[in-house]
Write a protein that holds these residues in place. Structure first.
Motif, mmCIF file in Angstrom:
data_model
loop_
_atom_site.group_PDB
_atom_site.id
_atom_site.type_symbol
_atom_site.label_atom_id
_atom_site.label_comp_id
_atom_site.label_asym_id
_atom_site.label_seq_id
_atom_site.Cartn_x
_atom_site.Cartn_y
_atom_site.Cartn_z
ATOM 1 N N GLY A 1 0.807 -1.213 0.000
ATOM 2 C CA GLY A 1 0.000 0.000 0.000
ATOM 3 C C GLY A 1 0.835 1.255 0.000
ATOM 4 O O GLY A 1 0.361 2.331 -0.366
ATOM 5 N N ALA A 2 2.101 1.134 0.412
ATOM 6 C CA ALA A 2 3.025 2.263 0.416
ATOM 7 C C ALA A 2 4.446 1.726 0.460
ATOM 8 O O ALA A 2 4.690 0.597 0.904
ATOM 9 N N LEU A 3 5.392 2.558 0.012
ATOM 10 C CA LEU A 3 6.810 2.217 0.003
ATOM 11 C C LEU A 3 7.567 3.220 0.850
ATOM 12 O O LEU A 3 7.449 4.431 0.648
ATOM 13 N N ARG B 1 14.635 0.698 -8.278
ATOM 14 C CA ARG B 1 13.784 -0.292 -8.945
ATOM 15 C C ARG B 1 12.401 -0.359 -8.290
ATOM 16 O O ARG B 1 11.375 -0.373 -8.978
ATOM 17 N N ALA B 2 12.392 -0.425 -6.968
ATOM 18 C CA ALA B 2 11.107 -0.489 -6.266
ATOM 19 C C ALA B 2 10.315 0.793 -6.477
ATOM 20 O O ALA B 2 9.096 0.759 -6.670
ATOM 21 N N GLY B 3 11.005 1.927 -6.422
ATOM 22 C CA GLY B 3 10.325 3.205 -6.578
ATOM 23 C C GLY B 3 9.687 3.376 -7.941
ATOM 24 O O GLY B 3 8.561 3.876 -8.058
ATOM 25 N N GLY C 1 0.992 3.403 -9.026
ATOM 26 C CA GLY C 1 0.280 4.385 -8.217
ATOM 27 C C GLY C 1 0.401 4.163 -6.720
ATOM 28 O O GLY C 1 -0.483 4.566 -5.955
ATOM 29 N N ILE C 2 1.490 3.541 -6.291
ATOM 30 C CA ILE C 2 1.723 3.271 -4.871
ATOM 31 C C ILE C 2 2.551 4.414 -4.290
ATOM 32 O O ILE C 2 3.638 4.706 -4.796
ATOM 33 N N PRO C 3 2.078 5.100 -3.241
ATOM 34 C CA PRO C 3 2.795 6.272 -2.731
ATOM 35 C C PRO C 3 4.108 5.903 -2.050
ATOM 36 O O PRO C 3 4.242 4.832 -1.453
ATOM 37 N N LEU D 1 12.281 9.601 -9.068
ATOM 38 C CA LEU D 1 11.026 9.023 -8.594
ATOM 39 C C LEU D 1 10.029 10.119 -8.236
ATOM 40 O O LEU D 1 10.418 11.243 -7.914
ATOM 41 N N GLN D 2 8.766 9.776 -8.269
ATOM 42 C CA GLN D 2 7.725 10.659 -7.748
ATOM 43 C C GLN D 2 7.524 10.316 -6.277
ATOM 44 O O GLN D 2 7.023 9.242 -5.941
ATOM 45 N N ILE D 3 7.963 11.227 -5.408
ATOM 46 C CA ILE D 3 7.922 10.995 -3.966
ATOM 47 C C ILE D 3 6.728 11.748 -3.388
ATOM 48 O O ILE D 3 6.603 12.965 -3.577
ATOM 49 N N ALA D 4 5.856 11.043 -2.670
ATOM 50 C CA ALA D 4 4.675 11.698 -2.095
ATOM 51 C C ALA D 4 5.031 12.552 -0.891
ATOM 52 O O ALA D 4 4.539 13.675 -0.747
#
Length: 269
Positions: A63-65, A82-84, A91-93, A118-121
């Motif tokens: 659900g999140a990283l 890779r995970a990011g 679409g995982i924040p 990466l897109q970091i929330a």
């Protein structure tokens, strides 16, 4: 003028307990046990998967990283990227904890690379770490912030605008900002500063809230309220840092929606 936010984060705690989201951590070795346990205590499910060979598959279940650069290695950086990228595709924040940014070139450059690729929330750190990401002078000794030049509220606002993420600066008063909003969280206790990894644990809590909240700023406020309020609950029962650590975990597990709504000290500016 300060205003109480209309969305108090207590309902998000109920959502975590009901959904039990998996929170994928690629994190530091020093406090991995603490971050796993606090994730469990808030009601989510932690997994500490670092191997390059499995991170893309594992994050697809999450659900999140949570990315934490506290004990860096080249293979860990590759695993984070890779995970990011897989998290972004699904679409995982992602929440990034830039531990020790400003202390060494490796840490600062790694944090900036993750932010670039990466897109970091949410980015959560102390004032010195966040300042280092936007070129504000400060002093970091090891992974501890000693000083920072500039006003923390200005730093957090500027960082949110420059980095394109929600930014949380934790300290005596926690600050959370995006491009237009600023939240102040005054929950907490001085004993939180006496145990290793309290900031990392706060990052893990924000990760759990990110998994159920559509608004990353609200998730960050929720995680920091939970951490600070648990510190307030644990301190009177503790004889010092050692017993405080165990009581803190108990306090997180004992939190419920009503306790968060009644005990929160958060407001929006």
């Amino acid at each position: 003028m300060e205003q109480t936010p209309t969305n108090i984060p207590g309902h998000l705690l109920t959502a975590i307990r009901e959904r039990k989201p998996l929170i994928h951590h690629i994190t530091n070795m020093v406090v991995m046990n603490d971050t796993a346990n606090i994730t469990l205590a808030i009601g989510a499910l932690p997994v500490m998967a670092h191997a390059i060979e499995e991170v893309e598959e594992m994050v697809g279940l999450a659900g999140a990283l949570v990315l934490n650069i506290g004990t860096l290695s080249p293979s860990q950086v590759e695993a984070m990227l890779r995970a990011g990228k897989q998290a972004n595709a699904k679409g995982i924040p992602i929440i990034l904890d830039p531990v020790g940014a400003g202390a060494t070139r490796l840490r600062t450059e790694t944090a900036l690379r993750l932010l670039s690729e990466l897109q970091i929330a949410v980015v959560r750190g102390n004032a010195s770490e966040i300042g280092a990401l936007i070129g504000v002078a400060g002093e970091t000794r090891g992974v501890e912030a000693i000083s920072v030049s500039g006003d923390p509220e200005s730093i957090v606002r500027n960082a949110a605008r420059e980095l394109g993420s929600v930014v949380a600066i934790t300290g005596v008063r926690d600050l959370v900002a995006d491009a237009t909003r600023l939240a102040r969280v005054d929950n907490g206790h001085p004993l939180l500063a006496t145990i290793t990894g309290s900031g990392c644990m706060a990052t893990s809590l924000i990760g759990a809230f990110l998994a159920v909240a559509p608004d990353p700023l609200e998730a960050a406020v929720g995680g920091l309220v939970a951490m600070g309020l648990a510190g307030e609950m644990a301190a009177p029962r503790s004889g010092g840092p050692g017993t405080f650590r165990s009581h803190l975990l108990d306090a997180i597990a004992a939190l419920d929606e009503a306790a968060m709504n009644q005990g929160q000290k958060a407001n929006f500016a």
